[in-house]
Design a protein around this motif. Sequence first.
Motif: not given
Length: 74
Positions: A31-41, A49-53
Amino acid sequence: MLPFEPGQLTELSFHLLPTSVLFKQGHQIRVAIAGHDKDLFARYPAQGTPEISVQRNTVNASYIDLPVSKGKRS
């Protein structure tokens, strides 16, 4: 939804697009977790750079609930 607070735990729940994959006994998934959908959010933080834990312990356990089909197997 309000921006997340740095250092605070936040429970996330979301649906994935449907797909069909057969995992045979003994197979593993990654499972790879990433974020960001610049067109919607909006982007948080706006810069940097955000840190996701992901918590993996007995107090704050993470899990993935995948549906299981008991249909015809080949």
